[in-house]
Structure formats: C-alpha cells, structure tokens
Design a protein around this motif. Structure first.
Motif, PDB file in Angstrom:
ATOM      1  N   LEU A   1       0.841  -1.186   0.000  1.00  0.00           N
ATOM      2  CA  LEU A   1       0.000   0.000   0.000  1.00  0.00           C
ATOM      3  C   LEU A   1       0.875   1.235   0.000  1.00  0.00           C
ATOM      4  CD1 LEU A   1      -2.895   1.152   0.178  1.00  0.00           C
ATOM      5  CD2 LEU A   1      -2.640   1.109   2.670  1.00  0.00           C
ATOM      6  N   ARG A   2       0.600   2.159  -0.894  1.00  0.00           N
ATOM      7  CA  ARG A   2       1.423   3.359  -1.023  1.00  0.00           C
ATOM      8  C   ARG A   2       1.326   4.221   0.226  1.00  0.00           C
ATOM      9  NH1 ARG A   2      -2.721   4.292  -4.858  1.00  0.00           N
ATOM     10  NH2 ARG A   2      -1.274   3.781  -6.536  1.00  0.00           N
ATOM     11  N   THR A   3       2.384   4.943   0.491  1.00  0.00           N
ATOM     12  CA  THR A   3       2.417   5.877   1.609  1.00  0.00           C
ATOM     13  C   THR A   3       2.921   7.231   1.113  1.00  0.00           C
ATOM     14  OG1 THR A   3       4.664   5.155   2.190  1.00  0.00           O
ATOM     15  CG2 THR A   3       2.816   4.101   3.343  1.00  0.00           C
ATOM     16  N   PRO A   4       2.522   8.341   1.716  1.00  0.00           N
ATOM     17  CA  PRO A   4       1.534   8.396   2.786  1.00  0.00           C
ATOM     18  C   PRO A   4       0.124   8.098   2.280  1.00  0.00           C
ATOM     19  CG  PRO A   4       2.070  10.609   2.042  1.00  0.00           C
ATOM     20  CD  PRO A   4       2.998   9.686   1.315  1.00  0.00           C
ATOM     21  N   GLN A   5      -0.744   7.649   3.172  1.00  0.00           N
ATOM     22  CA  GLN A   5      -2.138   7.429   2.814  1.00  0.00           C
ATOM     23  C   GLN A   5      -2.888   8.754   2.906  1.00  0.00           C
ATOM     24  OE1 GLN A   5      -4.051   3.807   4.385  1.00  0.00           O
ATOM     25  NE2 GLN A   5      -2.092   3.351   5.355  1.00  0.00           N
ATOM     26  N   VAL A   6      -3.655   9.046   1.872  1.00  0.00           N
ATOM     27  CA  VAL A   6      -4.345  10.337   1.793  1.00  0.00           C
ATOM     28  C   VAL A   6      -5.818  10.098   1.463  1.00  0.00           C
ATOM     29  CG1 VAL A   6      -4.536  12.528   0.555  1.00  0.00           C
ATOM     30  CG2 VAL A   6      -2.276  11.558   1.050  1.00  0.00           C
ATOM     31  N   THR A   7      -6.684  10.565   2.334  1.00  0.00           N
ATOM     32  CA  THR A   7      -8.122  10.518   2.081  1.00  0.00           C
ATOM     33  C   THR A   7      -8.648  11.937   1.950  1.00  0.00           C
ATOM     34  OG1 THR A   7      -8.484   8.400   3.212  1.00  0.00           O
ATOM     35  CG2 THR A   7     -10.374   9.865   3.006  1.00  0.00           C
ATOM     36  N   ILE A   8      -9.411  12.171   0.905  1.00  0.00           N
ATOM     37  CA  ILE A   8      -9.986  13.494   0.665  1.00  0.00           C
ATOM     38  C   ILE A   8     -11.502  13.410   0.788  1.00  0.00           C
ATOM     39  CG2 ILE A   8     -10.286  15.365  -1.001  1.00  0.00           C
ATOM     40  CD1 ILE A   8      -7.558  14.782  -2.066  1.00  0.00           C
ATOM     41  N   ALA A   9     -12.049  14.184   1.717  1.00  0.00           N
ATOM     42  CA  ALA A   9     -13.496  14.284   1.877  1.00  0.00           C
ATOM     43  C   ALA A   9     -13.945  15.539   1.140  1.00  0.00           C
ATOM     44  CB  ALA A   9     -13.870  14.347   3.349  1.00  0.00           C
ATOM     45  N   LEU A  10     -14.603  15.338   0.015  1.00  0.00           N
ATOM     46  CA  LEU A  10     -14.958  16.438  -0.887  1.00  0.00           C
ATOM     47  C   LEU A  10     -16.473  16.539  -0.995  1.00  0.00           C
ATOM     48  CD1 LEU A  10     -13.343  18.293  -3.098  1.00  0.00           C
ATOM     49  CD2 LEU A  10     -14.421  16.744  -4.715  1.00  0.00           C
ATOM     50  N   SER A  11     -16.988  17.732  -0.757  1.00  0.00           N
ATOM     51  CA  SER A  11     -18.427  17.928  -0.857  1.00  0.00           C
ATOM     52  C   SER A  11     -18.952  17.551  -2.241  1.00  0.00           C
ATOM     53  CB  SER A  11     -18.788  19.387  -0.568  1.00  0.00           C
ATOM     54  OG  SER A  11     -20.152  19.636  -0.855  1.00  0.00           O
ATOM     55  N   ILE A  12     -20.097  16.901  -2.280  1.00  0.00           N
ATOM     56  CA  ILE A  12     -20.774  16.656  -3.554  1.00  0.00           C
ATOM     57  C   ILE A  12     -21.127  17.995  -4.172  1.00  0.00           C
ATOM     58  CG2 ILE A  12     -22.856  15.684  -4.598  1.00  0.00           C
ATOM     59  CD1 ILE A  12     -22.842  13.562  -2.417  1.00  0.00           C
ATOM     60  N   VAL A  13     -20.982  18.105  -5.485  1.00  0.00           N
ATOM     61  CA  VAL A  13     -21.287  19.356  -6.183  1.00  0.00           C
ATOM     62  C   VAL A  13     -22.481  19.149  -7.118  1.00  0.00           C
ATOM     63  CG1 VAL A  13     -18.922  20.213  -6.043  1.00  0.00           C
ATOM     64  CG2 VAL A  13     -19.622  18.829  -8.008  1.00  0.00           C
ATOM     65  N   LYS A  14     -23.092  20.249  -7.511  1.00  0.00           N
ATOM     66  CA  LYS A  14     -24.305  20.187  -8.332  1.00  0.00           C
ATOM     67  C   LYS A  14     -24.036  19.578  -9.694  1.00  0.00           C
ATOM     68  CE  LYS A  14     -28.217  23.046  -9.750  1.00  0.00           C
ATOM     69  NZ  LYS A  14     -28.806  24.415  -9.725  1.00  0.00           N
ATOM     70  N   ASN A  15     -22.905  19.924 -10.292  1.00  0.00           N
ATOM     71  CA  ASN A  15     -22.536  19.406 -11.609  1.00  0.00           C
ATOM     72  C   ASN A  15     -21.757  18.105 -11.430  1.00  0.00           C
ATOM     73  OD1 ASN A  15     -21.456  18.876 -14.155  1.00  0.00           O
ATOM     74  ND2 ASN A  15     -21.176  21.044 -14.646  1.00  0.00           N
ATOM     75  N   ALA A  16     -22.416  16.984 -11.702  1.00  0.00           N
ATOM     76  CA  ALA A  16     -21.804  15.680 -11.455  1.00  0.00           C
ATOM     77  C   ALA A  16     -20.536  15.461 -12.282  1.00  0.00           C
ATOM     78  CB  ALA A  16     -22.807  14.567 -11.749  1.00  0.00           C
ATOM     79  N   SER A  17     -20.492  16.032 -13.479  1.00  0.00           N
ATOM     80  CA  SER A  17     -19.324  15.815 -14.343  1.00  0.00           C
ATOM     81  C   SER A  17     -18.067  16.412 -13.724  1.00  0.00           C
ATOM     82  CB  SER A  17     -19.559  16.424 -15.729  1.00  0.00           C
ATOM     83  OG  SER A  17     -19.697  17.836 -15.653  1.00  0.00           O
ATOM     84  N   ARG A  18     -18.203  17.469 -12.935  1.00  0.00           N
ATOM     85  CA  ARG A  18     -17.044  18.055 -12.265  1.00  0.00           C
ATOM     86  C   ARG A  18     -16.535  17.138 -11.158  1.00  0.00           C
ATOM     87  NH1 ARG A  18     -19.521  23.631 -10.770  1.00  0.00           N
ATOM     88  NH2 ARG A  18     -17.942  23.467  -9.133  1.00  0.00           N
ATOM     89  N   TYR A  19     -17.460  16.474 -10.483  1.00  0.00           N
ATOM     90  CA  TYR A  19     -17.040  15.525  -9.450  1.00  0.00           C
ATOM     91  C   TYR A  19     -16.366  14.318 -10.088  1.00  0.00           C
ATOM     92  CZ  TYR A  19     -17.200  13.995  -4.587  1.00  0.00           C
ATOM     93  OH  TYR A  19     -16.843  13.665  -3.302  1.00  0.00           O
ATOM     94  N   GLU A  20     -16.892  13.886 -11.207  1.00  0.00           N
ATOM     95  CA  GLU A  20     -16.286  12.770 -11.930  1.00  0.00           C
ATOM     96  C   GLU A  20     -14.871  13.120 -12.364  1.00  0.00           C
ATOM     97  OE1 GLU A  20     -18.977  11.945 -15.093  1.00  0.00           O
ATOM     98  OE2 GLU A  20     -20.588  11.261 -13.772  1.00  0.00           O
ATOM     99  N   TRP A  21     -14.665  14.342 -12.815  1.00  0.00           N
ATOM    100  CA  TRP A  21     -13.332  14.808 -13.209  1.00  0.00           C
ATOM    101  C   TRP A  21     -12.373  14.711 -12.025  1.00  0.00           C
ATOM    102  CZ3 TRP A  21     -10.426  18.947 -11.342  1.00  0.00           C
ATOM    103  CH2 TRP A  21      -9.298  19.302 -12.107  1.00  0.00           C
ATOM    104  N   PHE A  22     -12.827  15.146 -10.846  1.00  0.00           N
ATOM    105  CA  PHE A  22     -11.983  15.054  -9.657  1.00  0.00           C
ATOM    106  C   PHE A  22     -11.635  13.601  -9.342  1.00  0.00           C
ATOM    107  CE2 PHE A  22     -12.067  13.932  -5.154  1.00  0.00           C
ATOM    108  CZ  PHE A  22     -10.862  14.478  -4.754  1.00  0.00           C
ATOM    109  N   LEU A  23     -12.614  12.716  -9.396  1.00  0.00           N
ATOM    110  CA  LEU A  23     -12.361  11.304  -9.095  1.00  0.00           C
ATOM    111  C   LEU A  23     -11.299  10.729 -10.028  1.00  0.00           C
ATOM    112  CD1 LEU A  23     -15.979   9.932  -8.523  1.00  0.00           C
ATOM    113  CD2 LEU A  23     -14.271  10.488  -6.790  1.00  0.00           C
ATOM    114  N   GLU A  24     -11.404  11.054 -11.293  1.00  0.00           N
ATOM    115  CA  GLU A  24     -10.447  10.553 -12.278  1.00  0.00           C
ATOM    116  C   GLU A  24      -9.033  11.038 -11.963  1.00  0.00           C
ATOM    117  OE1 GLU A  24     -10.963  10.359 -16.894  1.00  0.00           O
ATOM    118  OE2 GLU A  24     -10.070  12.302 -16.405  1.00  0.00           O
TER     119      GLU A  24
END
Length: 249
Positions: free
Chosen positions: A84-107
């Motif tokens: 497992l890669r280190t450091p471990q990083v978790t990002i808690a990101l608010s859901i946004v109205k435009n789903a395609s922008r959230y998809e871009w972030f996930l990618e």
C-alpha cells in the motif's frame, strides 16, 4: 503452463491492462464486457498475454486460453503484490451540483494516487444524489489508464458532522475560505507513516458552525493558495500536495 509468484517479468511492450475484482484463482473467466473488449476491440487471440489487477495491490500476467468474445478464459502465469502506497491520503470532498465536475476530480485523484475519497454532505451542499456505481467505474477506468494496482476506497456519502467523529486518521485538515488564521497546506511536513484526511467544502464554503466543529475535533485549518478555487479544483490541489511526499520514499 506453470504458475510463479514474485516480481513480474519485463515484457517487450506494454500489455493491455484490465480490472478483475477477485484474483484468487489461477484460471478465471473475464466478465462479458471485458471479454468483448479483449476479443472484439483489441482483437486478441488465444495464447496472447494481458495484465490484470484487483485494485488491492495485486497485479498478474495472464494468458488467454479461450478467446470466446463473451466468456474469455485466462490462466495466470505470474503475479506480484505492491505494498500500500504511503503516505495514505483521504480526501473528503463535498458533492457538487454538476456531477461531471465531481467525476473529473475522481479521475484525476485516482491518477495522482489518493488512497480514499469520501463524498461529503455539508449544510451548503446543493445536491445530495450520488451515483455510486458510476463513480466507482470512473475510478476503475482511471486506475487502469494510470497503470496502478491500488484502487482508491470510495466511501458512501457521509454527513459532515458524522465524519468529524471518525478517529481513524493521524492528521486532519480542513480547507476553508474564512478570514481566519490558517497555514499553507504545502508547507505542512509530510509524514509517510501517517494517514491524512482533508475536508474540502461545497461552493459557498463550510458554514462558520461547521468550521468551529471541525476545529474542536482537532482539525487544522489550512489554505490551498492565494486564489479562490472551485470545490473539485481544491480537491485536486490538496491531492497533489499531500501525495507529493511519495517521490521521496
């Protein structure tokens, strides 16, 4: 054909790369969609090799033993497991109205190597609907495109105040826009032995009450730069800075 464990042998050219959730068996049948891509799109045939990963650190070389376009059968000939890669990083990101922008972030976060992603429900989150299955598939596609073995853990959406009480992270940050004392995130020391969580709010930012609640739970307030960033951009900037320490490992 023999089966070996250890470092994968070097291949003269990059092999096609596919996701298989379970790599426990040495012989397996690929899912229909994957089979069609292997046989119909790539026109691969019996005896040709491909790469498989389970998204949990395991990578395997397999050879096609049955080139059926709906039920392609393969046999694993060698495998390797990456830690497992280190450091471990978790990002808690608010859901946004435009789903395609959230998809871009996930990618992009997957390509960079984020460990976990938590869709966050804040007081100012405009849209709470989250298509989990579609978002998970975006992570898988980005994993394969970037030739990695560890798939980020995509959590179900979590209410902001519920997340504050999860005591499983070594370092906790909250990035907000209020005019308060904050430290630049990129100046924070990176500890590769720790698991870091950062909270990124919705358009309109966290409410003052949410920020105070986070500070009371030990979150450190940080800034991501001099300009005001969109939610998904802020998430990406945080991912880059928090994952940067891996290059020194």
């Amino acid at each position: 054909m023999g089966f070996s464990s250890g470092t994968l042998p070097l291949t003269p050219m990059a092999l096609p790369y596919f996701f298989v959730a379970d790599l426990q068996d040495t012989t397996l049948v690929l899912e229909e969609a994957t089979s069609k891509h292997v046989i119909q799109v790539l026109r691969m045939q019996q005896s040709e090799e491909l790469l498989l990963t389970d998204g949990k650190g395991k990578k395997a070389i397999a050879v096609i033993t049955n080139d059926n376009r709906k039920r392609c059968e393969v046999t694993i000939t060698s495998f390797d497991t990456e830690p497992l890669r280190t450091p471990q990083v978790t990002i808690a990101l608010s859901i946004v109205k435009n789903a395609s922008r959230y998809e871009w972030f996930l990618e992009k976060a997957t390509e960079i190597g984020v460990t976990g992603i938590i869709p966050l429900l804040c007081e100012r989150t405009e849209k709470e609907k989250f298509r989990y299955d579609r978002m998970q598939q975006i992570l898988v596609s980005a994993l394969l495109q970037s030739q990695q073995c560890w798939l980020p853990v995509l959590h179900q959406p979590v209410a902001f105040r519920d997340l504050l009480t999860r005591d499983v992270y070594d370092k906790k940050y909250i990035a907000h826009c209020l005019d308060q004392q904050k430290l630049p995130l990129h100046q924070q020391p990176l500890d590769t032995s720790r698991h870091t969580l950062i909270l990124i709010g919705p358009e309109g930012d966290f409410t003052p009450q949410e920020i105070d609640a986070a500070l009371q739970q030990g979150f450190m307030p940080v800034t991501l730069g001099e300009t005001r960033l969109r939610t998904e951009t802020a998430g990406l900037v945080a991912a880059v800075w928090l994952c940067a320490g891996r290059s020194a490992v």
